[in-house]
Write a protein that holds these residues in place. Sequence first.
Motif, PDB file in Angstrom:
ATOM      1  N   VAL A 575     -49.467 -20.761 -18.600  1.00 51.30           N
ATOM      2  CA  VAL A 575     -49.900 -22.161 -17.875  1.00 51.30           C
ATOM      3  C   VAL A 575     -49.938 -23.090 -18.724  1.00 51.30           C
ATOM      4  O   VAL A 575     -50.531 -24.334 -19.063  1.00 51.30           O
ATOM      5  CB  VAL A 575     -51.746 -21.626 -18.066  1.00 51.30           C
ATOM      6  CG1 VAL A 575     -51.629 -20.609 -16.495  1.00 51.30           C
ATOM      7  CG2 VAL A 575     -51.967 -21.190 -18.779  1.00 51.30           C
ATOM      8  N   ARG A 578     -49.463 -26.542 -18.445  1.00 50.67           N
ATOM      9  CA  ARG A 578     -50.723 -27.823 -17.242  1.00 50.67           C
ATOM     10  C   ARG A 578     -51.836 -28.873 -17.991  1.00 50.67           C
ATOM     11  O   ARG A 578     -52.448 -27.865 -19.077  1.00 50.67           O
ATOM     12  CB  ARG A 578     -51.343 -26.606 -16.304  1.00 50.67           C
ATOM     13  CG  ARG A 578     -50.869 -26.040 -15.575  1.00 50.67           C
ATOM     14  CD  ARG A 578     -50.608 -27.134 -14.422  1.00 50.67           C
ATOM     15  NE  ARG A 578     -51.684 -27.043 -13.580  1.00 50.67           N
ATOM     16  CZ  ARG A 578     -52.421 -26.385 -13.032  1.00 50.67           C
ATOM     17  NH1 ARG A 578     -51.744 -25.975 -11.689  1.00 50.67           N
ATOM     18  NH2 ARG A 578     -53.344 -26.853 -11.881  1.00 50.67           N
ATOM     19  N   ALA A 657     -46.513 -15.666  -4.952  1.00 45.78           N
ATOM     20  CA  ALA A 657     -45.533 -17.327  -5.840  1.00 45.78           C
ATOM     21  C   ALA A 657     -45.005 -16.463  -6.818  1.00 45.78           C
ATOM     22  O   ALA A 657     -45.203 -15.754  -8.167  1.00 45.78           O
ATOM     23  CB  ALA A 657     -46.598 -18.387  -5.190  1.00 45.78           C
ATOM     24  N   THR A 661     -47.841 -20.210 -11.499  1.00 44.16           N
ATOM     25  CA  THR A 661     -48.421 -20.916 -10.430  1.00 44.16           C
ATOM     26  C   THR A 661     -49.507 -19.700 -10.147  1.00 44.16           C
ATOM     27  O   THR A 661     -51.242 -20.315  -9.872  1.00 44.16           O
ATOM     28  CB  THR A 661     -48.233 -20.658  -8.932  1.00 44.16           C
ATOM     29  OG1 THR A 661     -46.937 -21.573  -9.056  1.00 44.16           O
ATOM     30  CG2 THR A 661     -48.597 -21.999  -7.886  1.00 44.16           C
ATOM     31  N   THR A 665     -52.876 -21.542 -10.700  1.00 43.45           N
ATOM     32  CA  THR A 665     -54.409 -21.534 -10.151  1.00 43.45           C
ATOM     33  C   THR A 665     -55.519 -20.884 -10.045  1.00 43.45           C
ATOM     34  O   THR A 665     -56.729 -21.459  -9.749  1.00 43.45           O
ATOM     35  CB  THR A 665     -53.435 -21.298  -8.624  1.00 43.45           C
ATOM     36  OG1 THR A 665     -52.280 -21.684  -7.979  1.00 43.45           O
ATOM     37  CG2 THR A 665     -54.197 -21.555  -7.200  1.00 43.45           C
TER      38      THR A 665
END
Length: 807
Positions: A575, A578, A657, A661, A665
């Motif tokens: 991550v 992000r 996925a 991701t 999420t």
Amino acid sequence: MPRRAAGLAELMLRALRNSLIILLLLAAALAAGAWWALHSSLPQADGEASVAGLSAAVTIRYDAWQRPYVEADSLADAFTAQGWLHASHRLWQMELFRRAGRGRMAEMLGADLVTTDEQLWRFGVPQLAERLEGNASPELRTLVDAYLRGVNAAIERLRLPAPEFLLLRHTPEPWTRSDVFAVGALMAFQSAGNARKELLRLAIEGTVGSDRARLFFEDLSDREDFPFILAGAPEPGPKPPQGPRQAGADWTSALAALDAIDPRHQPLMPRFAFGSNGWVLAPQKSESGHALFAFDSHDALGLPNLFYEVHLFFGQQRRLGGWSAPGLPGVINGFNESIAWGFTNIGDSQDLFIERPAEGRPGVFLDGDTPYAAQVTTVSLPVRDAPNYSFEIITTRNGPLIHDDPPVALRWTVQDIGDLGLDGLLAFNLATDWDSFNAALDLHAGPVLNATYADTHGNIGFRTTGLLPQRATGNGLAPLPAQPGNRWRGLVPAADLPRLLNPPAGFIAAANARVNPPGSYPLVSADNASPYRMARLQAVLAEDRQYSVEDMQTLQMDWYDGQAAQVLPALLAAVADREDLAPARALLSEWLANPVAARDSAAALLFQAWYLELAEALFRPVLGDALYRRLLGESYLLSHALDTLLLSERHTDWWPAARATVLATSLAVTLQRLETALGPMPSWRLDARQRVGLHHELSKAVPELAPMLAAAPAAWGGSPATVGRASYSYRRPFRVIHGATVRAVGEMQTTPAFRAVIPGGQSGHPLSPHYADQFAAWRAGDLLPIASNPLSNGPSVSLLPAPGTTP
């Protein structure tokens, strides 16, 4: 208002007020009477009591926490005193233990428990109790009888039974030999195996297919840094099972059938399973120059505590102290004047076999292609306020059926017990050195356990003990087709069980993780705890330094989260790009330098919550709600699978996925949920969500009884992966229900010096000041000193030989 009406109203109000006062006084009088009655059921704490069969007077003195120190002329008299203490302070607990061990809970608790009784009989628990009694040596029977004299003398002296008996309107009956061996059988059963996990793997395989189900056969033991206790000699891996499993079967129904004997689902099923950490240090690693012993038993937390602490002084300077199971003489984990020992649960001594009924022939099964008639036994059990309950037990060549459709048979090593019994318990209580301790463990006729050992001569040791199967195929992780080639080949000889004495490293640690690598002999178990507690213990104890008793005490409360240290770097890397997650990433990155799950840690809360959110994102959509909920109840199975996905590139078909991701999420969802519940991130604390409490079986079944019977939840730290265990069901995160039921540290000097604490207290009576008086010290990580000699003052009870009954 007219004067007459006003006067009438005033008279009515006065009359009503007087009536209320009278009612309140009556209620107070009734409450006082009830309190007096309940208070009169408290056990005798001083004075004298006559007990039949004593050879001489016995003195019991209590310390400030009501831990008893017994002075007796003989071991038999000491066990009589222990029986008197158990029944005086823990009779309700003993009642549950013996009824579960005999499969007769419905006789006391009613028709809701008939399924529990039936499953206990199907698993063979009452039958094991009968065999244990039949195999007992004359010496053991004599000592059991001495213990029973104390139990029944205490029952006879009851002015009023404990509150649980009053609530159930049940009068406790005298104890017999069969009751003692039933407690031993229950202990063996609840620490025995992995039947539920075997069936869960099979149910998952039926849902997702065999290829994807392989994820749930992983345990991280192929990692180079896995903290094995022993590096075994390479051996060929297990042969693949013969024959196909039954296709299309509803394995969830078989899973549901086991709920009746699982305390997590049936609150009246007693808590009696062992977990634990244990470690020992050689004199060269000790500041004092004496071996150090540390042990904390991990079990279901509750009131009364699973163990009752007792200290027996008898004969010619003999001593036996430690933590006993109410209903059994002696101690399970403890020490004597020469040695100390502690058991951690490890082995898999049960397997399941999928039977093939012969079509159109009831009671006939196929062994390969050969039909044979199964053995059928009818059992009839008493049920409170209802007719007797009868059922049949069908026993195949692989064992009794624990589920009929689909038919699943249980193979358990105690079915091959031979002439072994509970004599091993007496023998290791009295052992005085490594050789006699090993000889005693060779007699152990129960589940497979690891023992850590230290003695006053500076020796430290490790030993696996118990009845371990020699599997022809498979590794005990899933049920096998009922084919002759899949059947066990007997038991692993006691001489082949792993053991270690005085290793060069100067320490030994055990923490329910895998003992030896895959492919080494013998396979102790492939279904174990995650390796993080074990790895942390090895890392700390391997440091180039010497340790004190205080260091051992500190390590027992260590909240370093080794799981976070392993998996969090991979999560954060995924991550990293992000920006919206930057504050959370910064919080976790800073914490990762020293990932301690302290009570005030926001990062520890975030990591654990993110981990659970990941499990839901990966497993729930594929398994469905019902099966996913089953998986949440098996934390080791879930964590092995999830950590394998996070730490390796295997099983990529489980990612719905791109990995990054899914991770991003799930973190975003976690942040949103925590902010909704707790406000902005700077205000978060682990103990804002995490609590530890002590429940009682009756308060779990009837929550309205909690104010009387349970200890209120308190703020708590740690995690399921920390040495200082804070284990919760993933079904109900942060509600700690499993932890150290004993913490003990000892210095093995000429006269061993110990300190210890239990959650709750010694008494099983809710009105006793010693019902939960150690809970605060337990939460603080304190240990209470244990006297090395009999006490010379304090409350005391003298047990006197009843006239005309001295042996």
